[in-house]
Design a protein around this motif. Sequence first.
Motif, PDB file in Angstrom:
ATOM      1  N   UNK A 126       7.313  -2.827   6.065  1.00 33.59           N
ATOM      2  CA  UNK A 126       7.325  -3.527   4.789  1.00 33.59           C
ATOM      3  C   UNK A 126       6.056  -4.368   4.619  1.00 33.59           C
ATOM      4  N   UNK A 127       5.605  -4.939   5.727  1.00 35.68           N
ATOM      5  CA  UNK A 127       4.406  -5.781   5.685  1.00 35.68           C
ATOM      6  C   UNK A 127       3.177  -4.959   5.265  1.00 35.68           C
ATOM      7  N   UNK A 128       3.109  -3.708   5.741  1.00 39.33           N
ATOM      8  CA  UNK A 128       1.965  -2.856   5.402  1.00 39.33           C
ATOM      9  C   UNK A 128       1.972  -2.470   3.924  1.00 39.33           C
ATOM     10  N   UNK A 129       3.150  -2.260   3.369  1.00 40.97           N
ATOM     11  CA  UNK A 129       3.247  -1.901   1.949  1.00 40.97           C
ATOM     12  C   UNK A 129       2.770  -3.058   1.081  1.00 40.97           C
ATOM     13  N   UNK A 130       3.168  -4.267   1.429  1.00 38.22           N
ATOM     14  CA  UNK A 130       2.729  -5.440   0.676  1.00 38.22           C
ATOM     15  C   UNK A 130       1.219  -5.597   0.784  1.00 38.22           C
ATOM     16  N   UNK A 145      -1.629  -5.545  -2.199  1.00 38.07           N
ATOM     17  CA  UNK A 145      -2.609  -6.605  -2.412  1.00 38.07           C
ATOM     18  C   UNK A 145      -4.032  -6.052  -2.445  1.00 38.07           C
ATOM     19  N   UNK A 146      -4.317  -5.060  -1.616  1.00 37.90           N
ATOM     20  CA  UNK A 146      -5.629  -4.413  -1.655  1.00 37.90           C
ATOM     21  C   UNK A 146      -5.812  -3.702  -2.997  1.00 37.90           C
ATOM     22  N   UNK A 147      -4.762  -3.062  -3.492  1.00 35.75           N
ATOM     23  CA  UNK A 147      -4.812  -2.418  -4.805  1.00 35.75           C
ATOM     24  C   UNK A 147      -5.055  -3.425  -5.917  1.00 35.75           C
ATOM     25  N   UNK A 148      -4.416  -4.589  -5.802  1.00 36.77           N
ATOM     26  CA  UNK A 148      -4.628  -5.637  -6.799  1.00 36.77           C
ATOM     27  C   UNK A 148      -6.065  -6.150  -6.756  1.00 36.77           C
ATOM     28  N   UNK A 149      -6.639  -6.232  -5.554  1.00 38.47           N
ATOM     29  CA  UNK A 149      -8.048  -6.617  -5.417  1.00 38.47           C
ATOM     30  C   UNK A 149      -8.951  -5.627  -6.143  1.00 38.47           C
ATOM     31  N   UNK A 150      -8.717  -4.338  -5.940  1.00 39.80           N
ATOM     32  CA  UNK A 150      -9.509  -3.313  -6.623  1.00 39.80           C
ATOM     33  C   UNK A 150      -9.327  -3.391  -8.130  1.00 39.80           C
ATOM     34  N   UNK A 151      -8.109  -3.529  -8.567  1.00 38.68           N
ATOM     35  CA  UNK A 151      -7.831  -3.595  -9.992  1.00 38.68           C
ATOM     36  C   UNK A 151      -8.562  -4.766 -10.636  1.00 38.68           C
ATOM     37  N   UNK A 152      -8.495  -5.925 -10.004  1.00 40.08           N
ATOM     38  CA  UNK A 152      -9.163  -7.109 -10.535  1.00 40.08           C
ATOM     39  C   UNK A 152     -10.670  -6.923 -10.564  1.00 40.08           C
ATOM     40  N   UNK A 208     -19.807  -1.438  -3.637  1.00 39.85           N
ATOM     41  CA  UNK A 208     -19.978  -1.197  -2.206  1.00 39.85           C
ATOM     42  C   UNK A 208     -19.315  -2.295  -1.381  1.00 39.85           C
ATOM     43  N   UNK A 209     -19.428  -3.525  -1.817  1.00 41.44           N
ATOM     44  CA  UNK A 209     -18.793  -4.633  -1.103  1.00 41.44           C
ATOM     45  C   UNK A 209     -17.281  -4.553  -1.122  1.00 41.44           C
ATOM     46  N   UNK A 210     -16.720  -4.218  -2.274  1.00 40.62           N
ATOM     47  CA  UNK A 210     -15.267  -4.111  -2.397  1.00 40.62           C
ATOM     48  C   UNK A 210     -14.739  -2.956  -1.551  1.00 40.62           C
ATOM     49  N   UNK A 211     -15.436  -1.841  -1.573  1.00 37.51           N
ATOM     50  CA  UNK A 211     -15.011  -0.687  -0.774  1.00 37.51           C
ATOM     51  C   UNK A 211     -15.112  -1.005   0.717  1.00 37.51           C
ATOM     52  N   UNK A 212     -16.192  -1.654   1.139  1.00 32.05           N
ATOM     53  CA  UNK A 212     -16.341  -2.020   2.551  1.00 32.05           C
ATOM     54  C   UNK A 212     -15.248  -2.994   2.988  1.00 32.05           C
ATOM     55  N   UNK A 213     -14.944  -3.968   2.152  1.00 30.89           N
ATOM     56  CA  UNK A 213     -13.880  -4.918   2.468  1.00 30.89           C
ATOM     57  C   UNK A 213     -12.531  -4.212   2.578  1.00 30.89           C
ATOM     58  N   UNK A 214     -12.255  -3.305   1.681  1.00 30.67           N
ATOM     59  CA  UNK A 214     -10.991  -2.577   1.710  1.00 30.67           C
ATOM     60  C   UNK A 214     -10.896  -1.682   2.939  1.00 30.67           C
ATOM     61  N   UNK A 215     -11.983  -1.008   3.285  1.00 35.30           N
ATOM     62  CA  UNK A 215     -11.977  -0.172   4.484  1.00 35.30           C
ATOM     63  C   UNK A 215     -11.736  -1.005   5.733  1.00 35.30           C
ATOM     64  N   UNK A 216     -12.349  -2.168   5.802  1.00 33.03           N
ATOM     65  CA  UNK A 216     -12.140  -3.046   6.950  1.00 33.03           C
ATOM     66  C   UNK A 216     -10.689  -3.504   7.030  1.00 33.03           C
ATOM     67  N   UNK A 217     -10.100  -3.885   5.917  1.00 38.61           N
ATOM     68  CA  UNK A 217      -8.714  -4.347   5.913  1.00 38.61           C
ATOM     69  C   UNK A 217      -7.742  -3.236   6.292  1.00 38.61           C
ATOM     70  N   UNK A 218      -7.952  -2.054   5.753  1.00 36.59           N
ATOM     71  CA  UNK A 218      -7.061  -0.937   6.054  1.00 36.59           C
ATOM     72  C   UNK A 218      -7.229  -0.504   7.509  1.00 36.59           C
TER      73      UNK A 218
END
Length: 60
Positions: free
Chosen positions: A1-5, A9-16, A40-50
């Motif tokens: 459940x924690x991973x889905x949330x 949140x990563x999706x909300x970051x991209x959307x914003x 590039x920064x947003x994609x790199x941040x998302x890749x790091x988080x995932x």
Amino acid sequence: MHKIIRLCLIGALHLTCYLWFIPQIILPRFGSTGSKMAVAGVVALSLALVTLMFRKGKKP
């Protein structure tokens, strides 16, 4: 459940970023070069988080 949330949140970051931050703030001030850097920064941040989220290993 924690991973889905966390994925939501990563999706909300991209959307914003893609619907508000880049077109309203970055593009008028810095042009297409700034937009490319922001994407590039947003994609790199998302890749790091995932990557950290799905990384297997010992927990401290």
